[in-house]
Structures are given as C-alpha cells and as structure tokens.
Motif scaffolding. Structure first.
Motif, PDB file in Angstrom:
ATOM      1  N   VAL A   2      -1.089  22.496  17.800  1.00  0.00           N
ATOM      2  CA  VAL A   2      -0.283  22.539  19.985  1.00  0.00           C
ATOM      3  C   VAL A   2       0.197  20.778  19.188  1.00  0.00           C
ATOM      4  O   VAL A   2       0.353  20.135  20.358  1.00  0.00           O
ATOM      5  N   THR A  30       7.231  23.412  22.024  1.00  0.00           N
ATOM      6  CA  THR A  30       6.100  24.393  21.297  1.00  0.00           C
ATOM      7  C   THR A  30       6.567  25.664  22.503  1.00  0.00           C
ATOM      8  O   THR A  30       7.057  26.839  21.595  1.00  0.00           O
ATOM      9  N   ASN A  81       8.766  27.784  19.147  1.00  0.00           N
ATOM     10  CA  ASN A  81       8.075  28.137  18.427  1.00  0.00           C
ATOM     11  C   ASN A  81       7.110  29.393  18.783  1.00  0.00           C
ATOM     12  O   ASN A  81       7.039  29.807  17.754  1.00  0.00           O
ATOM     13  N   ILE A 113       0.914  28.170  14.177  1.00  0.00           N
ATOM     14  CA  ILE A 113       0.757  27.582  16.080  1.00  0.00           C
ATOM     15  C   ILE A 113       0.952  28.890  17.090  1.00  0.00           C
ATOM     16  O   ILE A 113       0.000  28.617  18.134  1.00  0.00           O
TER      17      ILE A 113
END
Length: 253
Positions: A51, A129, A133, A142
């Motif tokens: 991250v 993120t 993601n 992730i």
C-alpha cells in the motif's frame, strides 16, 4: 630505562588488543541485531508494503540486512586480525568498518528522507488505492494488504469509513450491498460489511492513515536508533584499530 620503555609498549599493545577484542564482540552482536531488525521488518510487516507508493521503506530494510551480514563477517575478520596481530588484516578490517559505516549512513539518509514525505505519500496513495485498486483484477496482493492493515490496526478507510463509499468495489454488484469491506468489521463474517454501524465496524479518528503513519514512523525510528548505535561502535573500533596498527608498526621497526 629502554627496557622499561619496551615493557610499557608491550603492555599498551596488549591493552589495545583486549579492548579491540571486547569491542569486536559487541560489534558482532550489534551486526546480528541490525540484521534481525531488517529481517523482522520485511518478514513480519511485508504485508503493508503493497500500500506504499515507493519502495524506500523496503530498501532501507534491505540495506540494514546487508549491513548486518557484512558486520558479522567483518567481526570474524576482526577476531582473526587481533589474535594474529596481522597488520594487513587490521588494515582490511579498518576498510570494512569504514565501508559499513558509509552503507549505514546511506540507510539513515534514506530513512530520514522517507520520514519527511511519509504523511503526504500515505494521504495520496492509500486513498487512491482503496478507491481504485481494492478487489480489482490483478490487485490480489494490494487487496490482501488493505484487509490485513484494517484488521491489524483496527481501522476502516484511509481517513474514515466514509472513504469506502467512493470505492469501485463498493459501487460494484460484487459488493453485494456492502457499505465497507468485511475487513472493517470487528468480528469478520461473510457480508458483515453491509452494516456500517460503529458497533459493527471500526471507527477510528484519523482512519488507517494515522495508524499506518505512526507504525512506519516507529519502525524508522527503531531502524535509525540501531544504525546509530552500531555506527558509534564502528567509530570506536576504527580508533582502536588505528591505535593497534600503529603499535604493531612501531614494533616492526
């Protein structure tokens, strides 16, 4: 008088040898500690590295591992140099001490630079993120990092649980009505993220950013403290090595 001078020189040489031998023992232990901190950071905490936007934190840990291993090897050379009273070995020992000092200096600079940009990096990257993601194709690592982060630190979202409302995953049919991921729940069960009440999910002031920032800052402080401790030992070792090398040189002539 000349006989007394020779005896005094011999006593000083023996004294320096014992001091360098004791130093070398603590230096070797310090090397093991440096390597242990680096390995622990990568093995136990590697789940959070995905991250982070840059690899500076991981690079600092790798440099510590390399420096620690080099210290331990150098320690064996130091024991041999002291026992044999070999000026060539002592010169090599001094050069290795200097090289290790420079490596640790680089690691310290990297850690300091990363600490200065830590907060901004986390605010920008972690929020993106989570939104773009998480649970997306090809983002398995992730996703696992975010889930572990939220469970370990008992937090939800980058700044708050409301950050998940903009997540591609939460807005997709795959979420099955979840308002936050299940990893936000205090007790993780299937689809527990459908209920975003404080009694069910973690509501932490500052979100995961504040928790992760404190964690990384503490680790950088630990890495820096260990590095500074070993560097101080190295300076003492270089002084003692120069002293013993000089005494042996005088004896040779």
């Amino acid at each position: 008088m000349a006989h007394y001078k020779v005896e005094q020189d011999d006593w000083l040489t023996v004294y320096l040898k014992y001091l360098l031998f004791v130093f070398n023992f603590f230096f070797w232990v310090g090397g093991a500690a440096v390597m242990a901190v680096g390995v622990w950071t990568l093995v136990e905490k590697s789940g959070y590295l995905s991250v982070l936007a840059s690899s500076t934190f991981a690079a600092s840990a790798y440099i510590l591992i390399f420096a620690g291993a080099l210290v331990m090897v150098t320690g064996f050379l130091g024991f041999g140099a002291v026992i044999r009273e070999d000026r060539g070995c002592l010169s090599a020992y001094f050069c290795l001490l200097l090289a290790i000092f420079l490596v640790e200096l680089v690691a310290g600079i990297l850690a300091h630079v990363y600490y200065q940009r830590l907060s901004d990096e986390l605010k920008q990257h972690l929020t993106r993120t989570l939104a773009e993601n998480y649970r997306q194709p090809g983002a398995t690592e992730i996703t696992a990092s975010v889930d572990r982060l939220q469970q370990d630190f008992k937090c939800c979202g980058s700044n708050s649980s409301a950050d998940w409302l903009q997540s591609s995953y939460i807005l997709s049919p795959e979420a099955e009505g979840r308002r936050v991921p299940d990893s936000c729940c205090k007790t993780v069960v299937a689809r527990c993220g459908q209920r975003a009440h404080p009694s069910n999910i973690y509501k932490v002031e500052g979100g995961c950013i504040s928790k992760l920032e404190q964690f990384l800052a503490d680790h950088l402080l630990l890495m820096g403290a260990v590095g500074i401790g070993v560097a101080c030992l190295q300076i003492c070792g270089m002084i003692l090595t120069c002293g013993l090398h000089r005494r042996l040189q005088l004896h040779f002539y």
